[in-house]
Design an enzyme around this catalytic site. Structure first.
Site, PDB file in Angstrom:
ATOM      1  N   LYS A 190      -8.124  12.387  -2.733  1.00 50.68           N
ATOM      2  CA  LYS A 190      -8.445  11.206  -3.547  1.00 50.68           C
ATOM      3  C   LYS A 190      -7.540  10.072  -3.066  1.00 50.68           C
ATOM      4  O   LYS A 190      -6.342  10.050  -3.327  1.00 50.68           O
ATOM      5  CB  LYS A 190      -8.180  11.521  -5.028  1.00 50.68           C
ATOM      6  CG  LYS A 190      -9.022  10.739  -6.016  1.00 50.68           C
ATOM      7  CD  LYS A 190      -8.795   9.234  -6.048  1.00 50.68           C
ATOM      8  CE  LYS A 190      -7.584   8.808  -6.823  1.00 50.68           C
ATOM      9  NZ  LYS A 190      -7.316   7.356  -6.721  1.00 50.68           N
ATOM     10  N   GLU A 266       5.800  13.529  -4.215  1.00 51.14           N
ATOM     11  CA  GLU A 266       6.624  12.587  -3.432  1.00 51.14           C
ATOM     12  C   GLU A 266       6.580  11.282  -4.205  1.00 51.14           C
ATOM     13  O   GLU A 266       5.550  10.599  -4.225  1.00 51.14           O
ATOM     14  CB  GLU A 266       6.008  12.377  -2.044  1.00 51.14           C
ATOM     15  CG  GLU A 266       6.099  13.584  -1.136  1.00 51.14           C
ATOM     16  CD  GLU A 266       7.421  13.655  -0.387  1.00 51.14           C
ATOM     17  OE1 GLU A 266       8.136  12.643  -0.288  1.00 51.14           O
ATOM     18  OE2 GLU A 266       7.741  14.741   0.099  1.00 51.14           O
ATOM     19  N   CYS A 302       8.538   3.622  -0.021  1.00 53.35           N
ATOM     20  CA  CYS A 302       9.255   4.388  -1.039  1.00 53.35           C
ATOM     21  C   CYS A 302      10.738   4.498  -0.742  1.00 53.35           C
ATOM     22  O   CYS A 302      11.557   4.510  -1.636  1.00 53.35           O
ATOM     23  CB  CYS A 302       8.645   5.765  -1.144  1.00 53.35           C
ATOM     24  SG  CYS A 302       8.489   6.584   0.453  1.00 53.35           S
ATOM     25  N   GLU A 401      12.021   0.132  -9.358  1.00 56.23           N
ATOM     26  CA  GLU A 401      11.407   0.033  -8.037  1.00 56.23           C
ATOM     27  C   GLU A 401      10.529  -1.229  -8.031  1.00 56.23           C
ATOM     28  O   GLU A 401       9.561  -1.322  -8.801  1.00 56.23           O
ATOM     29  CB  GLU A 401      10.565   1.289  -7.788  1.00 56.23           C
ATOM     30  CG  GLU A 401      10.096   1.403  -6.363  1.00 56.23           C
ATOM     31  CD  GLU A 401       9.233   2.650  -6.124  1.00 56.23           C
ATOM     32  OE1 GLU A 401       8.442   3.017  -7.012  1.00 56.23           O
ATOM     33  OE2 GLU A 401       9.356   3.236  -5.040  1.00 56.23           O
TER      34      GLU A 401
HETATM   35  P1  NAD Z   1       0.408   5.145  -8.161  1.00 61.04           P
HETATM   36  O1  NAD Z   1       1.240   6.233  -8.760  1.00 61.04           O
HETATM   37  O2  NAD Z   1      -0.021   4.045  -9.043  1.00 61.04           O
HETATM   38  O3  NAD Z   1      -0.940   5.767  -7.542  1.00 61.04           O
HETATM   39  C1  NAD Z   1      -0.903   6.805  -6.587  1.00 61.04           C
HETATM   40  C2  NAD Z   1      -2.218   7.561  -6.661  1.00 61.04           C
HETATM   41  O4  NAD Z   1      -2.320   8.189  -7.929  1.00 61.04           O
HETATM   42  C3  NAD Z   1      -3.459   6.688  -6.490  1.00 61.04           C
HETATM   43  O5  NAD Z   1      -4.405   7.371  -5.721  1.00 61.04           O
HETATM   44  C4  NAD Z   1      -3.951   6.545  -7.926  1.00 61.04           C
HETATM   45  O6  NAD Z   1      -5.333   6.298  -8.028  1.00 61.04           O
HETATM   46  C5  NAD Z   1      -3.589   7.907  -8.494  1.00 61.04           C
HETATM   47  N1  NAD Z   1      -3.482   7.970  -9.955  1.00 61.04           N
HETATM   48  C6  NAD Z   1      -3.220   6.968 -10.825  1.00 61.04           C
HETATM   49  N2  NAD Z   1      -3.252   7.437 -12.087  1.00 61.04           N
HETATM   50  C7  NAD Z   1      -3.527   8.766 -12.017  1.00 61.04           C
HETATM   51  C8  NAD Z   1      -3.653   9.798 -12.974  1.00 61.04           C
HETATM   52  N3  NAD Z   1      -3.554   9.572 -14.279  1.00 61.04           N
HETATM   53  N4  NAD Z   1      -3.888  11.059 -12.529  1.00 61.04           N
HETATM   54  C9  NAD Z   1      -4.002  11.326 -11.212  1.00 61.04           C
HETATM   55  N5  NAD Z   1      -3.910  10.381 -10.262  1.00 61.04           N
HETATM   56  C10 NAD Z   1      -3.663   9.110 -10.655  1.00 61.04           C
HETATM   57  O7  NAD Z   1       1.206   4.628  -6.899  1.00 61.04           O
HETATM   58  P2  NAD Z   1       0.821   3.461  -5.880  1.00 61.04           P
HETATM   59  O8  NAD Z   1       0.991   2.156  -6.562  1.00 61.04           O
HETATM   60  O9  NAD Z   1      -0.482   3.769  -5.244  1.00 61.04           O
HETATM   61  O10 NAD Z   1       1.948   3.647  -4.745  1.00 61.04           O
HETATM   62  C11 NAD Z   1       3.244   3.191  -4.876  1.00 61.04           C
HETATM   63  C12 NAD Z   1       4.188   4.291  -5.323  1.00 61.04           C
HETATM   64  O11 NAD Z   1       4.114   5.377  -4.403  1.00 61.04           O
HETATM   65  C13 NAD Z   1       5.639   3.857  -5.314  1.00 61.04           C
HETATM   66  O12 NAD Z   1       6.268   4.334  -6.473  1.00 61.04           O
HETATM   67  C14 NAD Z   1       6.206   4.525  -4.071  1.00 61.04           C
HETATM   68  O13 NAD Z   1       7.584   4.738  -4.110  1.00 61.04           O
HETATM   69  C15 NAD Z   1       5.440   5.802  -4.064  1.00 61.04           C
HETATM   70  N6  NAD Z   1       5.459   6.408  -2.724  1.00 61.04           N
HETATM   71  C16 NAD Z   1       6.263   7.491  -2.493  1.00 61.04           C
HETATM   72  C17 NAD Z   1       6.337   8.063  -1.216  1.00 61.04           C
HETATM   73  C18 NAD Z   1       7.224   9.250  -0.950  1.00 61.04           C
HETATM   74  O14 NAD Z   1       7.107   9.831   0.138  1.00 61.04           O
HETATM   75  N7  NAD Z   1       8.093   9.655  -1.852  1.00 61.04           N
HETATM   76  C19 NAD Z   1       5.593   7.525  -0.173  1.00 61.04           C
HETATM   77  C20 NAD Z   1       4.772   6.416  -0.434  1.00 61.04           C
HETATM   78  C21 NAD Z   1       4.721   5.867  -1.725  1.00 61.04           C
END
Ligand code: NAD
Length: 498
Positions: A190, A266, A302, A401
């Site tokens: 997804k 992650e 991240c 963040e």
């Molecule tokens: P997000 O958590 O808003 O969304 C990530 C994914 O989760 C998307 O596909 C979204 O549609 C899905 N999602 C949202 N609500 C959900 C739910 N209730 N149930 C299941 N899935 C759901 O994050 P974002 O804005 O897309 O990305 C930024 C974040 O990702 C930052 O916090 C960043 O630090 C983190 N990140 C971490 C790493 C790592 O390796 N640790 C790498 C890249 C990004």
């Protein structure tokens, strides 16, 4: 210098028009759900073709396809070497399509094409590396004596789900698919709602590489519908999530309340970079590497070192040098080869970043460089590289963040204080330090509470190094052999010989 105009985006990547539907069982299908969502390009605010908003019924169909292919066994029963050949071909095909993929990354997330080409290359490396790695993975024979013969083998979990963010739409997909497919699973991916097309194209290319139909399914959709349905699905055996800590919590809860599927997370970060007093002769490198870490990908990373914790004797000098390097990171047209910093993902995120910047001075800090939204005339979302000084670790900009090109500079007066500030965070993804003293490098790096510690450099992304968080930055590790733990189970088999 070129300037991307409205209407030109689809001309640049015509495939955008067909990358709008779920990819299930080896082809694009109409979504069960009739809903769609808007896909807005951050490059210029242009509305790209609407995308099917997959929901629980679409996830069901994708999971059923993955389950069927797993049970049939065409993929899981292949030898590791046979799967390796496919993954290596997959990597090569990504490379052959570099220009299209880099253009998709630019259109959907505003990433400079130059960075997009890097992302394609590194994603291909990840696929190739895991293909090779699985061919070198030996099982174990347990020392039980002559009474029997006992093996400990790694077996695929079955149906693997992956939910990924938008900041590295291709790499985040590759990082989940490579170990999961290499170890014989079937999958449902997804992608983030901001970047569906890249992931859908990846599914097509996987099929072209020889991944059998049904082994990799991709369902575009919103988090609280498609994402939630995947996380709580009773027939998904493991879920790998990359995204924010708040959503990671929901994913873990969904797993706990459904079938206790295996979970790897992650999550977010607020990584420190400590500059010790003895690093005075490294300040050019400190400034260059910090800028790369905080302004690269428009700060949407991240593990960016967003808290630069500098010995008070060096702070003025460091801030001045950061000002000089920030000039190289002015936002530009993502399609211009000279651009180093592209757009912010969406208007809402731009507003959030500007809110943090606006709150800095009333909170007692001061903006040393940048701080403005720019390129409004393009209709896109751009922010200057921004350095804020006089920050204390209790301020919002030091604790939350931001996910934008915003650096907080905090000072300390002795090493113990610096270390305490560095560890004073709910996150623990990465930590950096700069020092000329080898003993301190060893001693302090042991004390830093983070999944990765980097001393006098910033080379975090190596496929051989596990990546993941301490504390609320996550559970489990991506990259390296350790990533197989997310997607396999250990099985003990005992054969009685007496
Ligand atoms: P997000 O958590 O808003 O969304 C990530 C994914 O989760 C998307 O596909 C979204 O549609 C899905 N999602 C949202 N609500 C959900 C739910 N209730 N149930 C299941 N899935 C759901 O994050 P974002 O804005 O897309 O990305 C930024 C974040 O990702 C930052 O916090 C960043 O630090 C983190 N990140 C971490 C790493 C790592 O390796 N640790 C790498 C890249 C990004």
């Amino acid at each position: 210098m070129t300037e991307t105009t409205k209407s030109s985006l689809i001309e640049r990547v015509p495939s955008l028009e067909r990358l709008t539907r779920p990819f299930i069982d080896g082809g694009f299908v109409d979504a069960r759900s009739s809903g769609t969502f808007e896909n807005i390009s951050p490059v210029n605010g242009d509305r790209l073709p609407d995308v099917a908003s997959g929901d629980a019924a679409d996830i069901d169909a994708a999971v059923a396809s993955a389950r069927r292919s797993f049970e049939m066994g065409d993929w899981r029963r292949r030898t590791p070497r046979e799967r390796k050949i496919v993954l290596q071909r997959f990597g090569r095909i990504l490379r052959d399509n570099t220009e299209e993929l880099a253009a998709l990354l630019a259109v959907e997330m505003g990433k400079p094409v130059k960075d997009g080409r890097w992302e394609v290359d590194f994603s291909a490396t990840v696929l190739e590396w895991f293909g090779e790695a699985v061919d070198h993975l030996y099982d174990e024979v347990a020392p039980i004596g002559e009474v029997g013969h006992a093996t400990i083998t790694r077996v695929p979990v079955g149906v693997a789900g992956a939910i990924i963010p938008w900041n590295y739409p291709l790499l985040m997909a590759a990082v989940k698919l490579a170990p999961a497919l290499a170890s014989g699973n079937s999958m449902v991916l997804k992608p983030a709602e901001q970047t569906p097309a890249v992931a859908l194209r990846v599914a097509e290319l996987a099929l072209e590489a020889g991944v059998p139909a049904g082994v990799l399914n991709v369902v575009p959709g919103l988090g609280h519908t498609a994402g939630k349905a995947l996380a709580e699905h009773l027939d998904v055996d493991a879920i790998g999530f990359t995204g924010s800590t708040s959503v990671g919590r929901l994913v873990m809860k969904a797993a706990a309340e459904s079938n206790l599927k295996k979970v790897s997370l992650e999550l977010g970060g607020k990584s420190p970079a400590l500059v010790l007093a003895d690093a005075a002769d490294m300040l050019d490198l400190v400034a260059a590497k910090t800028a790369e870490s905080v302004f690269g990908n428009a700060g949407q990373m991240c593990d960016s070192s967003t808290r630069l914790i500098v010995h008070e004797s060096l702070a003025d000098e460091v801030v001045e040098r950061l000002g000089a390097v920030a000039a190289d990171w002015q936002p530009g047209d993502p399609f211009d080869d000279a651009t180093t910093m592209g757009a912010i993902i969406e208007a809402r995120q731009l507003e959030r970043i500007m809110g943090f910047i606006a709150g800095a001075e009333p909170g007692g800090a001061s903006i040393a460089h940048g701080g403005n939204q720019v390129r409004q005339e393009t209709g896109g979302f751009y922010v200057e590289p921004t350095v804020i000084r006089g920050v204390t670790n209790d301020m919002d900009i030091a604790r939350k963040e931001i996910f934008g090109p915003v650096l907080s500079v905090i000072t300390f007066s002795d090493d113990e204080e610096g270390l305490r500030i560095a560890n004073d965070t709910s996150y623990g993804l990465a930590a950096k330090m700069w020092t000329g003293d080898l003993k301190k490098a060893h001693r302090i790096s042991r004390e830093l509470r983070a999944g990765a510690v980097l001393v006098n450099g910033d080379e975090l992304f190596d496929v051989t190094l596990p990546h993941g968080g301490f504390k609320q930055s996550g559970i489990g590790r991506d990259y390296s052999h350790h990533a197989f733990d997310n997607w396999t189970q250990l099985k003990s088999t005992y054969i009685n010989l007496m």
